[in-house]
Design a protein around this motif. Structure first.
Motif, PDB file in Angstrom:
ATOM      1  N   GLN A   1      -9.039  -1.555   1.157  1.00  0.00           N
ATOM      2  CA  GLN A   1      -8.513  -2.733   0.664  1.00  0.00           C
ATOM      3  C   GLN A   1      -8.790  -3.865   1.879  1.00  0.00           C
ATOM      4  O   GLN A   1      -8.723  -3.683   2.997  1.00  0.00           O
ATOM      5  CB  GLN A   1      -7.111  -2.713   0.300  1.00  0.00           C
TER       6      GLN A   1
ATOM      7  N   THR B   1       0.734  -1.089  -0.141  1.00  0.00           N
ATOM      8  CA  THR B   1       0.026   0.210  -0.142  1.00  0.00           C
ATOM      9  C   THR B   1       0.950   1.197   0.118  1.00  0.00           C
ATOM     10  O   THR B   1       0.609   2.247  -0.601  1.00  0.00           O
ATOM     11  CB  THR B   1      -0.796  -0.008   1.532  1.00  0.00           C
TER      12      THR B   1
ATOM     13  N   GLU C   1      -8.366   5.312   0.410  1.00  0.00           N
ATOM     14  CA  GLU C   1      -8.201   3.957  -0.191  1.00  0.00           C
ATOM     15  C   GLU C   1      -8.810   3.024   0.793  1.00  0.00           C
ATOM     16  O   GLU C   1      -8.642   3.144   2.197  1.00  0.00           O
ATOM     17  CB  GLU C   1      -6.790   3.683  -0.451  1.00  0.00           C
TER      18      GLU C   1
END
Length: 207
Positions: free
Chosen positions: A186, A32, A184
């Motif tokens: 995930q 990341t 973001e």
């Protein structure tokens, strides 16, 4: 058993015993954050320094914070760089870090031990520079719903740590309330079990 006592007991074996959560967190963190640049880093829950060395390759200064002196002792023994500092601190109290210090704050596998996440986001927002990022990687709520929690083997059996279940909304809502923007999100799966529920949840917020 208190959290700091439990992690002190765990610290000598933490790096060597099998731990899929620890290992996947390292992968998630590096994958990341490799696309971002940063000079000053505040690493919350640095533990034995599993991510610290990688962060030091990219940053000018890293401050690693943990509530366990045992874990910090392991980190200090492994990482001798002049531009890293390791501090013992209780993150549920005001952090001993200057405001507007960090380009990046990382937070790995510790929020399940903290009941009030709002205070964490309030402090993180204050310590970040404008445009800075907050990276969080935690045990996925789906795993928590199934009963997964931090635990380790001892001579007398398995020691389970006190944890709090945090839903995805409990990460996002207080972050937005304190001024962050979600950049973001995930989910991370075990390589040998991609059809199972995700092990980790990671989020990147921007100030």
């Amino acid at each position: 058993m208190s959290i700091d006592k439990a992690y002190n007991d765990w610290s000598e074996k933490y790096d060597t015993v099998e731990n899929k959560t620890r290992d996947l967190d390292k992968i998630a963190t590096q994958q990341t954050l490799s696309k971002y640049t940063f000079d000053t880093v505040l690493e919350l829950g640095c533990g034995t320094g599993k991510n610290t060395a990688w962060l030091l390759e990219r940053a000018q200064v890293v401050i690693g914070v943990d509530f366990s002196e045992g874990m910090l002792a392991q980190a200090r023994a492994k990482i001798k760089a002049a531009n890293v500092q390791f501090l013992q601190a209780d993150l549920t109290k005001p952090w001993p870090i200057d405001n507007n210090f960090a380009d990046l704050i990382t937070c790995s596998l510790i929020l399940e031990h903290i009941a009030d996440l709002s205070f964490i986001f309030q402090q993180a927002y204050a310590k970040l520079k404008n445009g800075g990022r907050l990276f969080i990687c935690e045990l996925h709520p789906f795993k928590q719903y199934k009963g997964s929690k931090a635990r380790f083997e001892t001579e007398t059996g398995v020691q389970e740590l006190e944890v709090y279940i945090h839903h995805v909304s409990e990460f996002v809502a207080p972050a937005l309330n304190h001024g962050f923007k979600l950049a973001e999100l995930q989910e991370w799966f075990d390589e040998d079990q991609p059809e199972e529920i995700p092990r980790l949840l990671s989020l990147v917020f921007e100030k």
